[in-house]
Scaffold this motif. Structure first.
Motif, short mmCIF file in Angstrom:
data_model
loop_
_atom_site.label_atom_id
_atom_site.label_comp_id
_atom_site.label_asym_id
_atom_site.label_seq_id
_atom_site.Cartn_x
_atom_site.Cartn_y
_atom_site.Cartn_z
N LEU A 45 0.75 -1.06 -0.20
CA LEU A 45 -0.02 -0.15 -0.18
C LEU A 45 0.82 0.84 -0.15
CD1 LEU A 45 -2.51 -1.55 2.74
CD2 LEU A 45 -2.82 -1.35 0.49
N GLY A 46 0.33 2.09 -1.40
CA GLY A 46 0.88 3.58 -0.35
C GLY A 46 -0.17 4.60 -0.65
N PHE A 47 0.32 6.30 -0.21
CA PHE A 47 -0.88 7.28 0.29
C PHE A 47 0.35 8.30 -0.47
CE2 PHE A 47 -1.01 3.18 3.34
CZ PHE A 47 -2.23 2.92 2.89
N THR A 48 -1.11 8.79 -0.87
CA THR A 48 -0.42 10.01 -1.20
C THR A 48 -1.33 11.50 -0.92
OG1 THR A 48 0.83 11.50 -3.21
CG2 THR A 48 -0.14 9.97 -4.41
N ALA A 49 -0.85 12.35 -1.28
CA ALA A 49 -1.68 13.82 -1.43
C ALA A 49 -1.34 14.91 -2.10
CB ALA A 49 -2.24 14.17 0.24
N THR A 50 -1.46 15.28 -3.31
CA THR A 50 -1.04 16.40 -3.89
C THR A 50 -1.47 18.04 -2.82
OG1 THR A 50 -2.51 17.37 -4.95
CG2 THR A 50 -1.38 15.24 -6.23
N ARG A 51 -0.32 18.75 -3.43
CA ARG A 51 -1.00 19.78 -3.06
C ARG A 51 -2.03 20.98 -2.77
NH1 ARG A 51 4.62 23.24 -3.88
NH2 ARG A 51 3.62 23.62 -5.40
N LYS A 52 -2.22 20.66 -3.96
CA LYS A 52 -4.13 20.89 -4.51
C LYS A 52 -5.49 20.34 -3.47
CE LYS A 52 -3.76 20.41 -9.30
NZ LYS A 52 -5.03 19.52 -10.22
N VAL A 53 -4.52 19.53 -2.28
CA VAL A 53 -5.68 18.87 -1.40
C VAL A 53 -6.03 20.41 -0.09
CG1 VAL A 53 -6.02 17.20 0.32
CG2 VAL A 53 -5.01 16.56 -1.31
N GLY A 54 -4.17 20.22 -0.17
CA GLY A 54 -4.42 21.71 0.93
C GLY A 54 -2.86 21.99 1.99
N GLY A 55 -2.46 22.41 2.40
CA GLY A 55 -1.14 22.83 3.14
C GLY A 55 -1.12 20.70 4.09
N ALA A 56 0.29 21.44 4.28
CA ALA A 56 1.09 20.22 5.45
C ALA A 56 0.13 19.84 6.49
CB ALA A 56 2.19 20.59 5.39
N VAL A 57 -0.39 20.32 7.21
CA VAL A 57 -1.44 19.84 7.83
C VAL A 57 -2.86 19.30 7.49
CG1 VAL A 57 -2.86 19.75 9.45
CG2 VAL A 57 -0.85 21.46 9.80
N VAL A 58 -3.01 19.67 6.41
CA VAL A 58 -4.19 19.24 5.69
C VAL A 58 -4.16 17.56 5.05
CG1 VAL A 58 -6.28 18.96 3.77
CG2 VAL A 58 -5.85 20.63 5.29
N ARG A 59 -2.28 17.73 3.98
CA ARG A 59 -2.32 16.49 3.43
C ARG A 59 -2.09 15.22 4.45
NH1 ARG A 59 0.71 20.07 1.25
NH2 ARG A 59 2.93 19.71 1.79
N ASN A 60 -1.42 15.79 5.46
CA ASN A 60 -1.16 14.77 6.79
C ASN A 60 -2.98 13.54 7.11
OD1 ASN A 60 1.66 14.74 6.54
ND2 ASN A 60 2.00 15.95 8.20
N ARG A 61 -3.63 15.13 7.79
CA ARG A 61 -4.47 14.15 8.40
C ARG A 61 -5.18 13.24 7.47
NH1 ARG A 61 -7.41 19.14 9.15
NH2 ARG A 61 -6.72 19.06 11.12
N CYS A 62 -4.99 13.86 5.48
CA CYS A 62 -5.96 12.87 4.49
C CYS A 62 -5.30 11.26 4.53
CB CYS A 62 -6.03 13.66 3.12
SG CYS A 62 -6.87 14.63 2.98
#
Length: 142
Positions: A46-63
């Protein structure tokens, strides 16, 4: 008692790029990419990713935390052995209701687990839209 399915993590960029060449399903707040490794191993990676479009670092980490937990619960039940999965966070992943997020991940995994038949080339020529165009009187213009 059966041995639980082994789950590993994707850690290197080439692994993520390889999974991107496989099939994918977008459901609600998540996109899931799947690659059948065909290497004879039964572990799910499994791998997980979130782009900067999702939000700042805090939001990306929460996602990513939310997706990791959803995958931990559902990948052993609905994932296929010997496959790599990449979970990509979308705009609503951080704010999505937990039950709806679980439903999104589950439906994407089950959809990827069921093989789809290849579309028949002959059916494309006989599309229903074409048949309705031919039924108009010849005197009418488009």
């Amino acid at each position: 008692m059966t041995d639980p399915m082994k789950i590993d993590r994707l850690t290197r960029r080439p692994q993520f790029l390889a999974a991107a060449k496989g099939v994918s399903q977008a459901r609600g707040a998540v996109v899931v990419q799947q690659l059948d490794r065909q290497d004879g191993q039964t572990a799910i990676r499994l791998g997980f990713t979130a782009t900067r479009k999702v939000g700042g670092a805090v939001v990306r980490n929460r996602c990513k935390r939310r997706l990791r937990e959803a995958a931990r619960l559902l990948a052993p039940l609905h994932g296929r052995p010997g496959c790599d999965y990449v979970f990509i966070a979308r705009m609503g992943t951080a704010d999505r209701d937990w039950d709806r997020l679980l439903d999104d991940v589950k439906s994407a995994l089950t959809r990827l687990a069921t093989p789809r038949a290849a579309p028949d080339v002959g059916d494309a020529a006989k599309s229903p839209a074409r048949a309705s165009d031919d039924s108009r009187p010849s005197g009418q213009d488009r």
